[in-house]
Scaffold this motif. Structure first.
Motif, PDB file in Angstrom:
ATOM      1  N   ILE A   1     -61.971  48.863  30.419  1.00 29.47           N
ATOM      2  CA  ILE A   1     -62.912  48.924  29.294  1.00 29.47           C
ATOM      3  C   ILE A   1     -62.253  48.355  28.039  1.00 29.47           C
ATOM      4  N   SER A   2     -61.019  48.776  27.764  1.00 33.95           N
ATOM      5  CA  SER A   2     -60.413  48.308  26.519  1.00 33.95           C
ATOM      6  C   SER A   2     -60.156  46.795  26.579  1.00 33.95           C
ATOM      7  N   SER A   3     -59.759  46.280  27.771  1.00 28.69           N
ATOM      8  CA  SER A   3     -59.492  44.842  27.801  1.00 28.69           C
ATOM      9  C   SER A   3     -60.785  44.045  27.669  1.00 28.69           C
ATOM     10  N   SER A   4     -61.901  44.599  28.206  1.00 29.13           N
ATOM     11  CA  SER A   4     -63.136  43.837  28.084  1.00 29.13           C
ATOM     12  C   SER A   4     -63.624  43.831  26.635  1.00 29.13           C
ATOM     13  N   ARG A   5     -63.141  44.795  25.834  1.00 28.09           N
ATOM     14  CA  ARG A   5     -63.563  44.827  24.432  1.00 28.09           C
ATOM     15  C   ARG A   5     -62.658  43.989  23.543  1.00 28.09           C
ATOM     16  N   THR A   6     -61.521  43.618  24.065  1.00 27.97           N
ATOM     17  CA  THR A   6     -60.566  42.884  23.252  1.00 27.97           C
ATOM     18  C   THR A   6     -61.100  41.497  22.937  1.00 27.97           C
ATOM     19  N   LEU A   7     -60.910  41.131  21.680  1.00 31.75           N
ATOM     20  CA  LEU A   7     -61.303  39.789  21.275  1.00 31.75           C
ATOM     21  C   LEU A   7     -60.274  38.776  21.774  1.00 31.75           C
ATOM     22  N   HIS A   8     -60.749  37.761  22.432  1.00 31.36           N
ATOM     23  CA  HIS A   8     -59.854  36.714  22.929  1.00 31.36           C
ATOM     24  C   HIS A   8     -60.165  35.382  22.262  1.00 31.36           C
ATOM     25  N   ARG A   9     -59.134  34.598  22.113  1.00 38.87           N
ATOM     26  CA  ARG A   9     -59.330  33.235  21.617  1.00 38.87           C
ATOM     27  C   ARG A   9     -58.627  32.274  22.569  1.00 38.87           C
ATOM     28  N   LEU A  10     -59.314  31.216  22.922  1.00 38.62           N
ATOM     29  CA  LEU A  10     -58.728  30.171  23.766  1.00 38.62           C
ATOM     30  C   LEU A  10     -58.923  28.834  23.056  1.00 38.62           C
ATOM     31  N   ILE A  11     -57.856  28.082  22.958  1.00 38.14           N
ATOM     32  CA  ILE A  11     -57.949  26.738  22.368  1.00 38.14           C
ATOM     33  C   ILE A  11     -57.474  25.746  23.424  1.00 38.14           C
ATOM     34  N   TYR A  12     -58.276  24.725  23.643  1.00 41.78           N
ATOM     35  CA  TYR A  12     -57.883  23.702  24.611  1.00 41.78           C
ATOM     36  C   TYR A  12     -58.195  22.326  24.040  1.00 41.78           C
ATOM     37  N   MET A  13     -57.596  21.358  24.645  1.00 45.34           N
ATOM     38  CA  MET A  13     -57.942  19.980  24.323  1.00 45.34           C
ATOM     39  C   MET A  13     -58.235  19.254  25.628  1.00 45.34           C
ATOM     40  N   SER A  14     -58.988  18.157  25.511  1.00 44.31           N
ATOM     41  CA  SER A  14     -59.310  17.369  26.699  1.00 44.31           C
ATOM     42  C   SER A  14     -59.620  15.951  26.250  1.00 44.31           C
TER      43      SER A  14
ATOM     44  N   ALA B   1     -75.247  11.356  21.253  1.00 45.17           N
ATOM     45  CA  ALA B   1     -76.306  12.067  21.965  1.00 45.17           C
ATOM     46  C   ALA B   1     -75.727  13.138  22.879  1.00 45.17           C
ATOM     47  N   GLU B   2     -74.636  12.815  23.553  1.00 43.47           N
ATOM     48  CA  GLU B   2     -74.051  13.785  24.491  1.00 43.47           C
ATOM     49  C   GLU B   2     -73.460  14.977  23.754  1.00 43.47           C
ATOM     50  N   VAL B   3     -72.787  14.716  22.623  1.00 43.24           N
ATOM     51  CA  VAL B   3     -72.228  15.841  21.853  1.00 43.24           C
ATOM     52  C   VAL B   3     -73.368  16.720  21.332  1.00 43.24           C
ATOM     53  N   GLY B   4     -74.447  16.081  20.918  1.00 40.96           N
ATOM     54  CA  GLY B   4     -75.618  16.850  20.481  1.00 40.96           C
ATOM     55  C   GLY B   4     -76.132  17.747  21.597  1.00 40.96           C
ATOM     56  N   GLU B   5     -76.133  17.214  22.799  1.00 38.40           N
ATOM     57  CA  GLU B   5     -76.601  17.997  23.950  1.00 38.40           C
ATOM     58  C   GLU B   5     -75.638  19.142  24.250  1.00 38.40           C
TER      59      GLU B   5
ATOM     60  N   ASP C   1     -67.028  20.216  33.722  1.00 37.12           N
ATOM     61  CA  ASP C   1     -67.944  19.240  33.129  1.00 37.12           C
ATOM     62  C   ASP C   1     -67.335  17.839  33.185  1.00 37.12           C
ATOM     63  N   PRO C   2     -68.046  16.883  33.795  1.00 33.37           N
ATOM     64  CA  PRO C   2     -67.468  15.528  33.940  1.00 33.37           C
ATOM     65  C   PRO C   2     -67.414  14.732  32.637  1.00 33.37           C
ATOM     66  N   ARG C   3     -67.908  15.315  31.533  1.00 39.62           N
ATOM     67  CA  ARG C   3     -67.877  14.571  30.265  1.00 39.62           C
ATOM     68  C   ARG C   3     -66.494  14.558  29.626  1.00 39.62           C
ATOM     69  N   HIS C   4     -65.552  15.228  30.270  1.00 40.97           N
ATOM     70  CA  HIS C   4     -64.168  15.173  29.805  1.00 40.97           C
ATOM     71  C   HIS C   4     -63.233  15.447  30.984  1.00 40.97           C
ATOM     72  N   VAL C   5     -61.969  15.114  30.791  1.00 46.85           N
ATOM     73  CA  VAL C   5     -60.960  15.347  31.834  1.00 46.85           C
ATOM     74  C   VAL C   5     -59.677  15.852  31.179  1.00 46.85           C
ATOM     75  N   ASP C   6     -58.737  16.231  32.043  1.00 48.35           N
ATOM     76  CA  ASP C   6     -57.390  16.621  31.591  1.00 48.35           C
ATOM     77  C   ASP C   6     -57.418  17.768  30.592  1.00 48.35           C
ATOM     78  N   ALA C   7     -58.297  18.750  30.814  1.00 45.97           N
ATOM     79  CA  ALA C   7     -58.327  19.897  29.906  1.00 45.97           C
ATOM     80  C   ALA C   7     -56.995  20.622  29.972  1.00 45.97           C
ATOM     81  N   LYS C   8     -56.467  20.920  28.803  1.00 45.14           N
ATOM     82  CA  LYS C   8     -55.179  21.607  28.736  1.00 45.14           C
ATOM     83  C   LYS C   8     -55.287  22.738  27.716  1.00 45.14           C
TER      84      LYS C   8
END
Ligand SMILES: Cc1cc2nc3c(=O)[nH]c(=O)nc-3n(C[C@H](O)[C@H](O)[C@H](O)COP(=O)(O)O)c2cc1C
Length: 154
Positions: A4-17, A28-32, A78-85
């Protein structure tokens, strides 16, 4: 209890791709992506910011841990990007993008203030960013965008 406590914890994830979208379709794609993200993220209390710059996406996702990880898993397919890190992931004290239901900032030539911030890192190479630097960059972009919008509204 720990679940319960871990599901309430706020998490942040930062990635680049790396963007695979042909430049002509990018706007148009970013808008979508943004329209889908606003709808889906709202349902699971995820907020964040997406930066689109120079062939890269840099995105922060914040919210309940499970929602953040599920969302990130979907994004990775999502095929609109690759190499997510993942540049950084873990518990956060507070949301940095609380009122940002996944707004995107595509950095254009007119975005002088943002470009100045990016150019402080002579070449934009997000895969080299430390987690703290990636967060500060996205926070700076948010701050610049807020100020720009405020000026535009005056
Ligand atoms: C760079 C990038 C960022 C994205 N960010 C999100 C996001 O924050 N939330 C989200 O639900 N989908 C996001 N998406 C879209 C997902 O990859 C996916 O297309 C969408 O969630 C719909 O998934 P579904 O077809 O399985 O329903 C993003 C896609 C890309 C390429």
């Amino acid at each position: 209890m720990s679940t319960i406590s871990s599901s309430r914890t706020l998490h942040r994830l930062i990635y680049m791709s790396r963007i695979t979208i042909p430049p002509i379709d990018l706007q148009a794609e970013v808008g979508e992506i943004i329209r889908t993200s606003i709808r889906r993220n709202r349902e699971v209390a995820v907020t964040g910011l997406l930066l689109v710059h120079d062939g890269w996406f840099l995105q922060a996702l914040e919210g309940p841990a499970e929602a953040v990880l599920t969302t990130y898993g979907r994004i990775c397919d999502d095929p609109r990007h690759v190499d997510a890190k993942v540049l950084g992931a873990g518990p956060a004290d507070a949301r940095s993008f609380a009122d940002w239901n996944m707004c995107a900032r595509r950095v254009t030539a007119a975005d002088d203030a943002i470009l100045d911030t990016l150019e402080m890192r002579s070449k934009f190479e997000p895969q080299r960013l430390e987690p703290g630097s990636a967060l500060r960059l996205l926070q700076a972009v948010r701050g610049i965008q807020e100020r720009t919008q405020l000026r535009a509204m005056r």
